[in-house]
Design a protein around this motif. Structure first.
Motif, PDB file in Angstrom:
ATOM      1  N   UNK A  45      59.698  10.245   3.739  1.00  0.00           N
ATOM      2  CA  UNK A  45      60.761  10.484   4.701  1.00  0.00           C
ATOM      3  C   UNK A  45      60.738  11.939   5.132  1.00  0.00           C
ATOM      4  N   UNK A  46      61.862  12.616   4.989  1.00  0.00           N
ATOM      5  CA  UNK A  46      61.962  14.022   5.360  1.00  0.00           C
ATOM      6  C   UNK A  46      61.695  14.956   4.186  1.00  0.00           C
ATOM      7  N   UNK A  47      61.469  14.391   2.997  1.00  0.00           N
ATOM      8  CA  UNK A  47      61.250  15.201   1.799  1.00  0.00           C
ATOM      9  C   UNK A  47      59.767  15.489   1.624  1.00  0.00           C
ATOM     10  N   UNK A  48      59.490  16.638   0.989  1.00  0.00           N
ATOM     11  CA  UNK A  48      58.115  17.109   0.867  1.00  0.00           C
ATOM     12  C   UNK A  48      57.930  17.757  -0.498  1.00  0.00           C
ATOM     13  N   UNK A  49      56.825  17.392  -1.160  1.00  0.00           N
ATOM     14  CA  UNK A  49      56.482  17.997  -2.444  1.00  0.00           C
ATOM     15  C   UNK A  49      55.049  18.515  -2.386  1.00  0.00           C
ATOM     16  N   UNK A  50      54.783  19.629  -3.058  1.00  0.00           N
ATOM     17  CA  UNK A  50      53.432  20.148  -3.234  1.00  0.00           C
ATOM     18  C   UNK A  50      53.155  20.193  -4.732  1.00  0.00           C
ATOM     19  N   UNK A  51      51.990  19.657  -5.138  1.00  0.00           N
ATOM     20  CA  UNK A  51      51.737  19.407  -6.557  1.00  0.00           C
ATOM     21  C   UNK A  51      50.420  20.031  -7.007  1.00  0.00           C
ATOM     22  N   UNK A  52      50.489  21.114  -7.783  1.00  0.00           N
ATOM     23  CA  UNK A  52      49.293  21.601  -8.468  1.00  0.00           C
ATOM     24  C   UNK A  52      49.040  20.725  -9.700  1.00  0.00           C
ATOM     25  N   UNK A  53      47.983  20.975 -10.469  1.00  0.00           N
ATOM     26  CA  UNK A  53      47.703  20.117 -11.624  1.00  0.00           C
ATOM     27  C   UNK A  53      48.798  20.094 -12.696  1.00  0.00           C
ATOM     28  N   UNK A  54      49.731  21.039 -12.663  1.00  0.00           N
ATOM     29  CA  UNK A  54      50.812  21.057 -13.643  1.00  0.00           C
ATOM     30  C   UNK A  54      51.977  20.146 -13.265  1.00  0.00           C
ATOM     31  N   UNK A  55      51.905  19.528 -12.077  1.00  0.00           N
ATOM     32  CA  UNK A  55      52.996  18.677 -11.615  1.00  0.00           C
ATOM     33  C   UNK A  55      52.442  17.381 -11.046  1.00  0.00           C
ATOM     34  N   UNK A  56      53.197  16.313 -11.187  1.00  0.00           N
ATOM     35  CA  UNK A  56      52.869  15.031 -10.575  1.00  0.00           C
ATOM     36  C   UNK A  56      54.149  14.469  -9.972  1.00  0.00           C
ATOM     37  N   UNK A  57      54.006  13.476  -9.120  1.00  0.00           N
ATOM     38  CA  UNK A  57      55.178  12.849  -8.505  1.00  0.00           C
ATOM     39  C   UNK A  57      55.164  11.360  -8.794  1.00  0.00           C
ATOM     40  N   UNK A  58      56.249  10.879  -9.390  1.00  0.00           N
ATOM     41  CA  UNK A  58      56.428   9.447  -9.637  1.00  0.00           C
ATOM     42  C   UNK A  58      56.989   8.821  -8.361  1.00  0.00           C
ATOM     43  N   UNK A  59      56.255   7.865  -7.794  1.00  0.00           N
ATOM     44  CA  UNK A  59      56.673   7.173  -6.577  1.00  0.00           C
ATOM     45  C   UNK A  59      56.934   5.713  -6.934  1.00  0.00           C
ATOM     46  N   UNK A  60      58.190   5.275  -6.913  1.00  0.00           N
ATOM     47  CA  UNK A  60      58.482   3.881  -7.279  1.00  0.00           C
ATOM     48  C   UNK A  60      57.819   2.886  -6.335  1.00  0.00           C
ATOM     49  N   UNK A  61      57.600   1.695  -6.829  1.00  0.00           N
ATOM     50  CA  UNK A  61      56.993   0.632  -6.025  1.00  0.00           C
ATOM     51  C   UNK A  61      57.791   0.416  -4.747  1.00  0.00           C
ATOM     52  N   UNK A  62      57.066   0.202  -3.649  1.00  0.00           N
ATOM     53  CA  UNK A  62      57.707  -0.122  -2.380  1.00  0.00           C
ATOM     54  C   UNK A  62      58.205   1.050  -1.580  1.00  0.00           C
ATOM     55  N   UNK A  63      58.016   2.286  -2.047  1.00  0.00           N
ATOM     56  CA  UNK A  63      58.492   3.469  -1.330  1.00  0.00           C
ATOM     57  C   UNK A  63      57.392   3.962  -0.381  1.00  0.00           C
ATOM     58  N   UNK A  64      57.615   3.954   0.934  1.00  0.00           N
ATOM     59  CA  UNK A  64      56.599   4.447   1.872  1.00  0.00           C
ATOM     60  C   UNK A  64      56.376   5.954   1.675  1.00  0.00           C
ATOM     61  N   UNK A  65      55.121   6.386   1.692  1.00  0.00           N
ATOM     62  CA  UNK A  65      54.811   7.792   1.470  1.00  0.00           C
ATOM     63  C   UNK A  65      53.468   8.142   2.099  1.00  0.00           C
ATOM     64  N   UNK A  66      53.260   9.446   2.291  1.00  0.00           N
ATOM     65  CA  UNK A  66      51.989   9.991   2.761  1.00  0.00           C
ATOM     66  C   UNK A  66      51.466  10.926   1.688  1.00  0.00           C
ATOM     67  N   UNK A  67      50.161  10.927   1.480  1.00  0.00           N
ATOM     68  CA  UNK A  67      49.545  11.795   0.484  1.00  0.00           C
ATOM     69  C   UNK A  67      48.401  12.556   1.133  1.00  0.00           C
ATOM     70  N   UNK A  68      48.330  13.859   0.867  1.00  0.00           N
ATOM     71  CA  UNK A  68      47.262  14.672   1.432  1.00  0.00           C
ATOM     72  C   UNK A  68      46.867  15.785   0.487  1.00  0.00           C
ATOM     73  N   UNK A  69      45.835  16.509   0.858  1.00  0.00           N
ATOM     74  CA  UNK A  69      45.326  17.606   0.034  1.00  0.00           C
ATOM     75  C   UNK A  69      45.601  18.934   0.714  1.00  0.00           C
ATOM     76  N   UNK A  70      46.297  19.822   0.011  1.00  0.00           N
ATOM     77  CA  UNK A  70      46.510  21.182   0.492  1.00  0.00           C
ATOM     78  C   UNK A  70      45.237  21.993   0.272  1.00  0.00           C
ATOM     79  N   UNK A  71      44.618  21.803  -0.875  1.00  0.00           N
ATOM     80  CA  UNK A  71      43.318  22.381  -1.188  1.00  0.00           C
ATOM     81  C   UNK A  71      42.444  21.266  -1.728  1.00  0.00           C
ATOM     82  N   UNK A  72      41.134  21.417  -1.676  1.00  0.00           N
ATOM     83  CA  UNK A  72      40.237  20.384  -2.186  1.00  0.00           C
ATOM     84  C   UNK A  72      40.750  19.863  -3.522  1.00  0.00           C
TER      85      UNK A  72
END
Length: 257
Positions: A45-72
């Motif tokens: 939606x309108x929320x945004x997270x950036x995740x280095x290797x020290x962080x992950x994001x739990x995305x519940x089933x059925x939640x629409x989302x986009x995933x991309x790479x800030x760095x390789x």
């Protein structure tokens, strides 16, 4: 993407080049978005997270989302069957990835006997620790002149012009634009610009740039002013967002975000 596992958890790995994004999609299973190397971003939606290797994001089933790479990034897809998963978070949650969880995920990415896999999966679910932070939300206005202002701010978060000056550049009064941001974005322009600056800062912080450098690049005169704004909006200082252990909440909490 390669995958392995027959129990509650399915893992896969994929190399994602910087700037690459998957279009919006959803899964019938829960997902833990994590990069073993590099930096990934997730938009919901309108929320945004950036995740280095020290962080992950739990995305519940059925939640629409986009995933991309800030760095390789070496993206790990960790998928959990809702029928077998003991984690019941109803909303996306940031998760701390410490040495134990990292080693378990890498261990599970190998070819393991079924019973050994089940034991390791049980430990993964047991050690998932949510980090109590607020997502950074940057809504887009509907008013075309406010969208022109949005484009200028996003192109240069350090732009110090006020709404009146920005309004002259797009042919709208300060009052008209102020009303448009409140109506369309449900926040004042000042709050919206703070959120936009903080979102722009996340990839820079994830790269490990000095705090003063990050502050100046996103429009803050001093590192202390930037840190204070980040803490007010997110709930923790920027250093803790990416590296230090922060206060956690109950694993089965249903609090939003």
């Amino acid at each position: 993407m390669s995958s392995t596992g027959q129990g509650a958890m399915l893992l896969g790995d994929l190399r994602l080049p910087a700037g690459a994004w998957y279009p919006q999609h959803e899964h019938p299973v829960h997902q833990l978005v994590w990069a073993a190397a590099g930096v990934v971003a997730v938009g919901i939606g309108e929320a945004h997270w950036v995740l280095p290797p020290t962080r992950a994001l739990w995305v519940p089933a059925g939640v629409p989302h986009r995933t991309g790479a800030v760095a390789n990034a070496e993206l790990r897809g960790v998928y959990a069957d809702p029928q077998k998963c003991p984690v019941t978070w109803a909303q996306p949650r940031i998760v701390e990835v410490g040495p134990l969880l990292r080693e378990l995920l890498e261990h599970l990415n190998g070819d393991l006997p079924e019973e050994q896999r089940k034991r390791a999966e049980a430990v993964v679910f047991d050690v998932l620790e949510p980090v109590d932070v607020a997502p950074i939300v940057v809504p887009s206005p509907e008013d075309p002149r406010a969208r022109d202002v949005e484009a200028m701010v996003l192109a240069d978060p350090a732009d110090r012009r006020g709404l009146a000056e920005l309004g002259r550049a797009v042919g709208a009064s300060e009052r008209t634009l102020a009303r448009a941001f409140v109506r369309d974005c449900r926040m004042t322009f000042g709050t919206w610009r703070t959120q936009a600056r903080l979102r722009a800062a996340l990839p820079l912080l994830a790269e490990g740039l000095p705090m003063t450098t990050v502050a100046h690049r996103v429009g803050y005169a001093t590192a202390s002013a930037f840190v204070a704004a980040f803490r007010r909006a997110v709930g923790v200082p920027p250093g803790a967002y990416f590296t230090a252990r922060t206060a956690t909440t109950s694993r089965r909490s249903t609090s939003p975000w």
